[in-house]
Structures are given as structure tokens and as C-alpha cells.
Design a protein around this motif. Structure first.
Motif, short mmCIF file in Angstrom:
data_model
loop_
_atom_site.label_atom_id
_atom_site.label_comp_id
_atom_site.label_asym_id
_atom_site.label_seq_id
_atom_site.Cartn_x
_atom_site.Cartn_y
_atom_site.Cartn_z
N ASP A 154 -44.11 101.53 19.23
CA ASP A 154 -42.78 101.15 19.71
C ASP A 154 -42.92 99.97 20.66
O ASP A 154 -42.87 100.09 21.87
N THR B 26 -30.02 91.07 15.66
CA THR B 26 -30.20 92.49 15.95
C THR B 26 -29.76 93.35 14.78
O THR B 26 -28.88 92.97 14.03
N LYS C 222 -44.25 97.63 26.41
CA LYS C 222 -43.76 96.27 26.63
C LYS C 222 -44.94 95.37 26.95
O LYS C 222 -45.61 95.56 27.97
N LEU D 265 -35.45 103.65 18.00
CA LEU D 265 -36.36 103.94 19.12
C LEU D 265 -36.07 103.03 20.30
O LEU D 265 -35.63 101.90 20.14
N GLN D 266 -36.34 103.53 21.48
CA GLN D 266 -36.35 102.69 22.67
C GLN D 266 -37.80 102.28 22.91
O GLN D 266 -38.64 103.15 23.12
N ASP E 91 -37.55 93.43 20.53
CA ASP E 91 -37.97 94.78 20.15
C ASP E 91 -38.52 94.78 18.74
O ASP E 91 -37.79 94.57 17.79
N LYS F 243 -23.18 96.62 24.92
CA LYS F 243 -24.37 95.91 25.37
C LYS F 243 -24.22 95.44 26.82
O LYS F 243 -25.13 95.60 27.62
N THR G 249 -41.27 101.58 24.38
CA THR G 249 -41.89 101.91 25.66
C THR G 249 -43.08 101.01 25.93
O THR G 249 -43.60 100.98 27.04
#
Lengths: 404, 711
Positions: free
Chosen positions: B279, B35, B303, B298-299, B292, B169, B301
Motif C-alpha cells: 500500500d 484519480t 509513504k 486502501l489507505q 497513491d 475531498k 500506509t
């Protein structure tokens, strides 16, 4: 003749080629990229390999001793390849332990043998004290319990050195056990000593490696267990199994150390609907192959391990087609490998303490998986004990960091 | 274990907790090897001016002079913490592991307590009570508490930030307090002298390093500005009709091949963030682990589910063997016999592959964790979103008319046996290979329904996904259809790319100072490539601007056509995304080269994995976070990456920049505090402006507008 080229030296030399050359090449490559001006590490690795090669070919205890004597010094230099307070401590510890082993080896040889008499040794009278000295020397060289400290503190060495140590250097004791094997069979005391040292080390090695979160430390602990196996095979008078195990373990360890980063890749996992059936079938296959082999058939522990291994290979979470292939592959490898070594190394008459050792060791071994099944109250102290046993000394660690 | 006193939290305890929380929030979360997080080592200080922040951090973080007892405390920490957090390596897991770090560790520690009475006391108290008790016993006055906590944490920085990461986390806020409680307990048991810990004085040693930093930056700036001004003045006329247009990631490593390709023929290129604005997150099934593939800022969106990657039979078998190995290794009793079976295979594998004589690239691909996107993945995205993504992508392109061939080219690095492999992948794709994002973008652009909705005419354009393999500088095309692969355009492009590759490969081999080419697959390869090391600047401007600079591979290059962006929205987006990502990447390289003792991850030759997710060195050490020495140094002490802050060079009218900075106060603050350096080339006035000029202009503007309103 000073040198001999028989099946034992041939097998050990091939071990050095398979294991030593990749380690040497690994060290060379890394040194080129980090400190091309200093090549000492390379010379030392080369010299260690050369001495181990001479050790394998030496035809008498005298030359064997001469080749063995500089190894502790070389190994301590290799451990301290990157100088620091911690590595200096580890190197000193290794040097003291291994030198003690060398001295014991010297005493044993002087008491028992005529130094320049060629293998296989024929002695007028077995000297039990001398044989015990030799076994103690082997025990220290292999890092077995209770002489495990130098091995577990040596992980500050570069990866290539660790690979060489765990796959080449400590196997010198296996070579010695093969050479003096026929002699050991004449002394029940030394056989018992071998069996006890081996059995205890297997249990301790397996359990300490099971609790480790650090990768190299887990490997080092499992080395102790594997070396314990060699001692047990020697006590049971199974030289061909000993040699087979020695070589296979060396290859496994050097792969595990040198290919450390490969463990981060993930494998192909999938559900296998037939896994129970496959497990049972493969256990039967493994046991059947063992039964066909006259040597293994008379040893229920080995058969039990084979059954367990077969079951695990069958139940692994891989697609069915690969499970079948894996079973075939490993069953094939195992039988071919053992047969090869049975042809290569001839057996001595059977051991006098065999059944006793075997049932004793079997009983101890079966306890190993039970530890993690105990109720938490009893499990915790055991866990804490094994965690502590494999810990490096404080002086061998470097725990100061800061903005200098 | 004795029952714990359950009581109300007293006001003293509340004060302690508050004081600790302030310190705790300054610890940067570490992440794991895979990560990467939107933080850097001094993230807590970045609201102050750079020089001041570094000096302040240095005062706060100076555990190097810590007393001996600290080593003992650290020793206990590094023995007990890994078994608590480990979920992958050990086959015998910590018995009775609860959510509480404090309880789990004390339950093990009690068997080897140094001072049984004190340990017993700790067992009967909760963490907060224990801290209060220890502070009283060590006679630490209230005003020194913060300093004491911060020294206790920063004397084991790796573990502190790892636990901070995990407490965020796993949503276990109490782990921080439990960590400090344990360290307090051991400080008490081993008679740590708190005054020795806190009182050490420190001269301002970083000054020299900072001076050389500023020097480097000035030299780099002068050179970059000279080159860029020349280019701006001597602007060549653009090729009328490019035969193909290739879109690359802004990554510094794409620079050389871009420049070489442009020089070799009628080809144009663009640079934009390599996730192409998608994303994206991948997972094999709905419930499985999620990967990811977008910047950590960014989150995701979007998926999407993947299918297992296409592999041949032997690659899949190798994958099955890998699974089998980790399965059997956990069964203790079969280990001796297993080693015999598997060892023979290992010996074969080792002899064949370890020296890099045989290319093992296939087996690397075989174990892509996330799987690959199916060829109809775009159908999982609603049309409206597809159009949005496509528009975002296309408006960043510099070509006014769509070329006959458009290549979307992400990048990835193929390295073997490298625990830091993730750091060499695409930073914009969340440290994964960029190919999946490119594949998806191409699917979206090829889709006829999407094309209908777009203002651009894509019907005559062949669109292909590709991956720039940064170790060999090779462009690998993905699933090219028969009629495209037979076309002359495509063949010419391939030929041009081969020539470009040959040219830059030669250049790079000189830089590496050794014959690396033959042994990139050697297991001992410490440095398959330099990654982003050596980067100096981010150039935001037209695609012809900065071509000569990028040949050296030292600049990020983002395309920006000031003419096509009259409202400044595109520039706005560039400053929001790529600039921030580049800033974080720059910080990742800056601190390991500035203070390797604290922020670099030690020597790769001595590394080992712990918990199969972090790195330690030697027999036992603190967790090592950040880049290893070999990523920023040639040899011991000889830097390859000269530390410098990122220079952002923009080709745009000053007014537009002022608008961007006023609307993004956080970023403007970073510029004002000199965490990032800004230089603007105004194409209208043909002159260079610094931040001071901009702010002066802004003040004048404000004055003017105020004058207007008052009128």
C-alpha cells in the motif's frame, strides 16, 4: 498571369504545409478509428487547404475574391462535422458572419481595384470607404472584436478543424493585409481603424483568455489577441513583423490544439537561487538584441515587451543551467526569425500615424495587467464582464443529458 | 452586498436539509481524470437486486425529458462553476473567492441577474433560507421535495458528482446545499415549472438493454465453463523444474502474454493484484503532492520519498521548456512576443512528432510526475513490515520450490497526447504505472535480512523487476545486473518473451481492424489499446487453469492453490481485495456501454479539458465522467465491450467459499443481488456450483449444526 510566386505567397504556402498537413493527418487518423465509412470531413479539410493555397498564389484581386468566396460555406460545414442542434447553430452563425465578410471584401475590391490588375496594386485615387470595407472583411475573418462571436462559438468543431481554423483559415486576413499594405499606408483613416480594432482586440483577447477555465476557449480568446497584434503591426507599417508573427502564431496554435493532451504532463520544476539576476540579465539581452535590430529599435512597445519576456524567461522556476539555455535559445530564435522575415519582405515607407498609434496602444496595453491588481470591489465587475464576453451562446451549447 | 440574516435554523429548514442530504449521498463522487475512487455510477443503489436497482435508478435519473428552463439553469452553472473550482488553467483567479460556492457565484451573477428582485432576495438569505423560500414560491409540497431536489441534481449529473467529490475531498460539506440553492434560485428566476420537471412519465426502456445483458452473460458463461471444465479434466502434468517464474498483474491484458509464454517453454506464471500488496504512496518531498500507488479501497500506509527520474539531458531540457511555457503563459503582456519565440519551436516539434514517425516514448517517460524510487528505498521500511509484505507476496505464488529466476512484472501503458491515459494504467496501482511497486517488491525480496526471516529459500534465486508495456506487449526489464543479463537463463527468457510478443501482437492487430502498429505515437491516436474493454470474468484458480481463455485477453486471472490454503485465509484475502477491485473496474465499463448517454464521456474527437482536470465536449457542456465512447465502441453505436456483469469463477472446495461469504456479508450481498455472478468449480466433486447451490449447502449446514447443538 493569374498566379504569382513571390515571398508573400511562398511564406503563406509554407505555413499551410507546416500547419495544414498535421491537421489533415490528425483528422484522417481519428476518422479511421471512429467512422471509417464517412470521409467528408477529410475532403472538406483538403479543399479548404487547396483554396487557401490558391489564395496565397493569386496574382490579382479577382482570383483572390473567387478563392475566398467558398470559404465561409466550407468552414461552416467543417464546424458542423458532427451534426447536432448546437453545432448547426454555430455553423449558421459562422456562415452568416463570414459571408458578410466576403460581401464586404467584394464591395471593397469592386470599388477600389480593377479586378484583374496584378499585385502590387497601383490605384489612381485612394477610396477610403473601400479600404474600410476591406478592413472590416479582415476583421470578421480574424474574429476580432466586435465580430468575435462566430469564433468563440465554433469550439464544437473537432479538434483538427479547430487547429486548422485558428492556425490557417483566419490567417487569410493577414495575407490580405500584406497584399494591400502599401495601399493602406496612403489612408490615415484606415490606419487608425486598424490600430483601434487591433488594440481593443488585444486587450479583450488577453483578458478574456486570462479568466477562462476551459482550455480550448482560452486558446480561442488568445487567438483574438494575436490577430489584434497583426492589425497593430499593419497599422504601424511593419509587414515583416506581421508575417513573422503570423507564421509563428499559426504554428503555436496548431501545436496547442493538436497537442491538447500533452498539457497534462508536468514539467521539470526546481528552485533557481539566481533567478532575480538571471531575469535582469536576460531582459537586458532581449532588449539589446532588439536595439540591434533597426526595425524594432524604433518601437518602444516591442522593446518593452521584449524586456518583460526576457525577465520572465530568466525567472522561470527551472534549474539554472536550463534557464541559461532557454534564454540563449529564445533570444536566438527571436533575432534569427525577425531578420529572416526582414530579408524576405521588403518595407514600405514609414507610416504617417505611427507615433500616435504606438503611444496610444502602449498606454492601453500597460493597463492589461492592472486589472487583476484592482481592489476586489472594482475587480469583480471587470472579471464578470470579461467572463461574459467570451461565453458561448446558449443555443451553441448542448446541456441536456439523461437516461434516454 | 446586503448583510445576511443570521438566525436560528427552523424546524422546516432542518427537514429540508435532512431530505436533501439523503438525495445528496446518492450522488457518486466523480474523481478527476487521474484519480479513481471506490465508487461507481450506481453505487448508492447496490444494496438492492441489480435489475431492481437499475429500474429504480432509471426512475430517479430521468432528466432527459426535462423542460427548456433546465437548459438555461445548466448554462449558468457551467459558466460559473468552473471559475470557482479552477486552480490550474486561468491566470486571473476569481476575485474574492471565498469558501462559499454560493457567495462567490452570486457575487458574479448579480451583474447579469435575470430578475434583479429575486437575485437581491437571494443575496440577503443564506442557502437554506433561500431553498425554503423558493420551495414555498414554487408551491412544492413537502412530499415532492425529495423528487424535486433529485431532478435538479440529476439534470446536471457531471457537475453534481464533481461537487460531491470536491466537498468530500476539501471537507466542505456545505457545497452540496449551496449547489442546490443556486439551482433553486435560477429555477425560480427562469420560471421552471416543477411539475414538468418531476412529472414526466417513463416507460421501462432499459428492459431491452438488460435482456441483452443477461443474454451476453449466459453465452459467456457457457463458453467459459466449457473451456474450464475441459482444462480441469485434461490437466497436463506440470513441468518439473520451471526455468523461470514470472508474476503478472491479474489484468486482462497480461493474459495473452502469460499464456503465450507458458506455451513457449518451461516457464510458469502467476497472477496477483499488480500492487503486490504494497500500500504504497510516493511523494517527492514530505510536503509535496502524494501519489497513491495502491487500489482506492486502501489507505496507503507506506509513504516513501522519491528522487527525480533518471533522464538524459534533452529530456530534462524538454521538461524545463514545459515549465517555462506554463510560467510565461500567465504573464499577459509578454504573450504576443512569447508566441513568436515559442511558436517556432512548436512548429518544429509539431512537424517532427505529431504524426508518430518518430518515437516519442522518451519524452513521455521524462515527465513521470511522481519521480522514481531510489535503489535503497526498502531501507525506509522496518524489517518487520518487509517480512510481512514478502510473505504475503510469496504465499500467493504457485511454485513449491523457488525457481532460479523470478520476475516481478507490473504493467503500464505508454500513450501520447491522451487525456484518458490514466485509465489505461494499472487499476491496482491507483491508475499509475506498476513499475514502482514491482521495483520496491524486488528490493524487499533481494534484501538478505528479509530473506533470513522468510520460510522460503531465496538465496539461489535471481529476482528481477520488469514492466509489461501494454501498448506494444513488450516486457521491459528494470536494472538487470551484469551477471544476470549475461546468464543463459535470462537470455532464453528474453527470447521466449519476444516470441510470445510476436505471436500475440499479430493476433491483436487483426482485432484492431487497422494497421495501428505503425502509428501508435500519432498524436491523434484515439485508441492505442483497448484497455480492459471486453473483459468477462475473473478466474481464481491454479495457475494452469484458464490458460486457453486468457489468450484472448478477456479474463482477469488470479492464482490460487486450494491445496496450499487449508485454512482459507488466502482465499479470504483474494475476495477482500482483487474481487472488489475487479468489481469496480467492471462497473466502470458496464454503465458506459449500457447507457452511454448518461455514463459515457462523449466523443474523444470533440473533447477539451476544463480546469486542467476534467473533460467537457463542444462549446460548453456538463462535465463528462467515466470512459469515452471510443473506449467501449468500435464506431458510433457498434459496441466492442459487450456489457456484462463480472463472472467470478473459483476453483475451490464449496465449503471454503461458504466460509468466505459468511465472513464477508457485504460481498455476499452483492452476489445475492447479482451485481457479481459467482460460479465455483469444486475440485473434489468435479462439478460446477452456483450461488444457489452454495446457499442451499449453507442452509443444510446450519440445519445440521443446529441439530447437533440441540442434540
Amino acid at each position: 498571369m493569374l498566379f504569382v510566386f513571390d515571398s508573400i505567397s511562398g511564406f503563406f504556402l509554407s505555413l499551410l504545409v507546416i500547419v495544414g498537413l498535421p491537421a489533415w493527418s490528425y483528422a484522417r487518423k481519428q476518422l479511421q478509428a471512429t467512422q471509417p465509412q464517412s470521409q467528408n470531413l477529410l475532403y472538406q479539410i483538403g479543399l479548404t487547404l487547396l483554396l487557401l493555397g490558391l489564395l496565397a498564389c493569386s496574382n490579382n484581386p479577382g482570383l483572390f475574391l473567387l478563392c475566398w468566396a467558398p470559404l465561409p460555406f466550407l468552414m461552416s460545414r467543417l464546424i458542423a462535422a458532427f451534426p447536432s442542434k448546437a453545432s448547426a447553430y454555430s455553423a449558421r452563425l459562422a456562415f452568416i458572419s463570414l459571408t458578410t465578410g466576403t460581401v464586404l471584401l467584394g464591395i471593397g475590391c469592386l470599388l477600389q481595384f480593377e479586378l484583374w490588375q496584378p499585385w502590387p496594386l497601383v490605384v489612381p485615387k485612394t477610396n477610403h470607404a473601400a479600404l474600410c470595407c476591406l478592413i472590416a472583411a479582415c476583421l470578421i475573418q480574424s474574429g476580432l472584436f466586435p465580430a468575435h462571436r462566430w469564433l468563440l462559438n465554433s469550439l464544437c468543431a473537432p479538434t483538427a478543424v479547430s487547429a486548422l481554423m485558428h492556425a490557417g483559415f483566419i490567417n487569410a486576413s493577414g495575407l490580405l493585409l500584406l497584399r494591400i499594405g502599401p495601399l493602406l499606408q496612403t489612408s490615415p483613416l484606415s490606419l487608425l481603424l486598424l490600430a483601434v480594432a487591433g488594440g481593443v482586440s488585444i486587450v479583450i483577447g488577453l483578458l478574456t483568455s486570462a479568466v477562462q477555465a476551459d482550455q480550448k476557449r482560452a486558446l480561442a480568446c488568445s487567438t483574438i489577441a494575436q490577430m489584434g497584434c497583426l492589425f497593430l503591426y499593419s497599422a504601424l507599417n511593419l509587414p515583416s513583423l506581421l508575417a513573422a508573427h503570423l507564421l509563428a502564431h499559426a504554428m503555436y496554435k496548431s501545436y496547442a490544439f493538436l497537442g491538447m493532451g500533452l498539457t497534462l504532463q508536468e514539467g521539470l520544476v526546481s528552485d533557481n537561487p539566481y533567478k532575480k539576476i538571471m531575469g535582469i540579465v536576460s531582459a537586458v539581452v532581449f532588449v539589446g538584441l532588439g536595439m540591434m535590430d533597426s526595425l524594432i529599435a524604433s518601437h518602444p512597445i516591442v522593446l518593452l515587451c521584449a524586456a518583460l519576456l526576457g525577465y520572465q524567461i530568466g525567472t522561470a522556476p527551472t534549474p539554472p543551467i536550463f534557464s541559461i539555455l532557454n534564454i540563449a535559445l529564445f533570444a536566438g530564435i527571436l533575432s534569427v526569425w525577425h531578420t529572416f522575415f526582414e530579408i524576405l519582405i521588403t518595407e514600405a515607407p514609414s507610416s504617417s500615424v505611427g507615433p500616435l498609434v504606438e503611444w496610444g496602444a502602449g498606454a492601453v496595453l500597460l493597463m492589461v495587467p492592472l486589472f487583476s491588481q484592482l481592489p476586489v470591489r472594482y475587480q469583480r465587475p471587470c472579471y464578470a464582464f470579461f467572463l461574459r464576453l467570451a461565453r458561448p451562446d446558449r443555443e451553441a451549447t448542448c446541456l441536456k443529458r439523461g437516461w434516454v | 452586498m446586503p448583510e445576511k440574516g443570521v438566525g436560528m435554523i427552523t424546524s422546516g429548514q432542518l427537514l429540508i436539509k435532512k431530505c436533501f442530504t439523503e438525495i445528496w449521498e446518492k450522488i457518486p463522487p466523480s474523481g478527476t481524470l487521474q484519480t479513481w475512487l471506490p465508487y461507481h455510477a450506481l453505487a448508492a443503489y447496490d444494496t438492492r437486486p441489480f435489475q431492481e436497482a437499475v429500474a429504480q435508478a432509471q426512475v430517479d435519473i430521468r432528466a432527459a425529458y426535462a423542460p427548456e428552463a433546465i437548459e438555461q439553469i445548466n448554462y449558468l452553472c457551467v459558466q460559473f462553476f468552473p471559475v470557482f473550482f479552477d486552480t490550474k488553467q486561468a491566470s486571473w483567479v476569481l476575485p474574492g473567492r471565498s469558501h462559499s460556492l454560493y457567495d462567490s457565484v452570486l457575487a458574479l451573477y448579480r451583474y447579469e441577474a435575470h430578475d434583479w428582485q429575486k437575485t437581491q432576495k437571494a443575496l440577503s438569505l443564506n442557502p437554506l433560507e433561500l431553498i425554503e423560500h423558493v420551495l414555498a414560491m414554487l408551491q412544492i409540497p413537502a412530499e415532492d421535495e425529495a423528487r424535486f431536489f433529485s431532478q435538479l441534481l440529476w439534470s446536471l449529473p457531471g457537475w453534481a458528482s464533481f461537487i460531491r467529490y470536491h466537498s468530500l475531498k476539501d471537507k466542505q460539506d456545505h457545497w452540496g446545499l449551496e449547489l442546490i440553492a443556486l439551482r433553486c434560485l435560477w429555477a425560480w428566476e427562469y420560471h421552471l415549472n416543477p411539475r414538468e420537471l418531476m412529472g414526466s412519465s417513463l416507460d421501462n426502456v432499459a428492459v431491452a438493454a438488460l435482456e441483452s445483458l443477461v443474454n451476453n452473460e449466459q453465452q459467456a458463461e457457457t463458453r467459459i465453463k466449457e473451456r474450464l471444465s475441459c482444462e480441469a479434466l485434461l490437466r497436463e502434468s506440470e513441468p518439473l523444474e520451471p526455468m523461470a517464474h514470472v508474476v503478472f498483474c491479474i489484468d486482462t491484458r497480461s493474459g495473452p502474454i502469460r499464456a503465450a509464454l507458458e506455451q513457449s517453454g518451461p516457464y510458469t506464471t502467476d497472477g496477483m493484484a499488480g500492487f503486490w500488496g504494497l500500500d504504497l504512496a510516493l511523494c517527492q518531498t514530505e510536503s509535496a503532492e502524494q501519489y497513491d500507488l495502491c487500489p482506492a479501497l486502501l489507505q496507503p500506509t507506506l509513504k516513501l520519498e522519491t528522487i527525480p527520474s533518471q533522464e538524459n539531458f534533452f529530456q530534462r531540457w524538454a521538461g524545463a521548456l514545459k515549465t517555462l511555457e506554463s510560467h510565461v503563459k500567465k504573464q499577459l503582456l509578454c504573450l504576443p512576443l512569447w508566441v513568436e519565440c515559442f511558436g517556432v519551436l512548436c512548429g518544429f516539434w509539431l512537424s517532427l512528432f505529431s504524426r508518430g514517425w518518430v518515437s516519442q516514448r522518451g519524452s513521455q517517460k521524462a515527465t513521470e510526475k511522481s519521480g522514481v524510487l531510489p535503489s535503497d528505498a526498502y531501507l525506509q521500511i522496518p524489517l518487520k513490515d518487509r517480512v510481512r509484505y514478502a510473505t504475503h507476496f510469496l504465499q500467493n505464488l504457485s511454485c513449491s520450490k523457488m525457481p532460479p529466476l523470478l520476475v516481478v512484472c507490473g504493467h503500464g501503458s505508454t500513450t501520447l497526447n491522451n487525456i484518458f491515459a490514466a485509465k489505461l494504467q494499472c487499476g491496482a496501482c491507483g491508475n499509475y504505472r506498476g513499475i514502482e511497486n514491482s521495483r520496491l517488491m524486488v528490493q524487499i525480496l533481494r534484501c538478505p535480512q528479509t530473506q533470513k526471516e522468510l520460510p522460503w529459500d531465496l538465496s539461489q534465486t535471481a529476482i528481477i523487476a520488469a514492466e509489461h508495456e501494454t501498448v506494444h506487449d513488450q516486457i521491459i526489464f528494470d536494472a538487470v545486473s551484469e551477471n544476470i543479463s549475461q546468464s543463459l537463463l535470462f537470455k532464453q527468457l528474453q527470447h521466449a518473451l519476444d516470441r510470445a510478443r510476436f505471436e500475440i501482437y499479430q493476433r491483436r492487430l487483426i482485432g484492431l481492424k487497422e494497421r495501428e502498429g505503425a502509428s501508435l505515437y500519432h498524436w491523434a491516436q484515439l485508441r492505442p489499446e483497448w484497455g480492459l474493454a471486453g473483459h468477462q470474468a475473473l478466474i481464481i484458480g491454479p495457475s494452469w487453469w484458464g490458460k486457453n481463455l486468457s489468450l484472448e485477453g478477456r479474463v482477469f486471472r488470479h492464482s490460487y492453490e486450494p491445496g496450499a490454503d487449508s485454512e482459507g485465509a488466502i482465499l479470504q484475502a483474494i475476495f477482500q481485495g482483487p474481487v472488489n477491485v475487479a468489481y469496480l473496474l467492471n462497473m466502470q465499463y458496464l454503465f458506459p456501454s449500457l447507457a452511454p448517454e448518461l455514463f459515457a464521456a462523449g466523443n474523444k474527437m470533440l473533447h477539451q479539458l476544463t480546469m486542467l482536470s476534467m473533460v467537457i465536449q463542444g462549446n460548453a457542456s456538463d462535465l463528462l465522467i467515466g470512459l469515452p465512447e471510443q473506449s467501449v465502441q468500435y464506431y458510433q453505436g457498434q459496441l466492442y465491450h459487450q456489457p456484462s456483469r463480472l463472472l467470478i469463477v473459483v476453483y475451490a472446495p464449496a465449503q471454503r467459499l461458504i466460509n468466505v461469504l459468511t465472513s464477508q456479508p457485504e460481498l455476499a450481498e452483492k452476489f445475492a443481488n447479482e451485481w457479481l455472478l459467482l460460479r465455483v468449480y469444486d475440485p473434489l466433486k468435479k462439478c460446477w456450483l452456483g450461488l444457489e447451490d452454495l446457499s442451499l449447502a449453507q442452509e443444510r449446514l446450519c440445519d445440521a449444526s443446529q441439530a447437533l447443538t440441540s442434540c
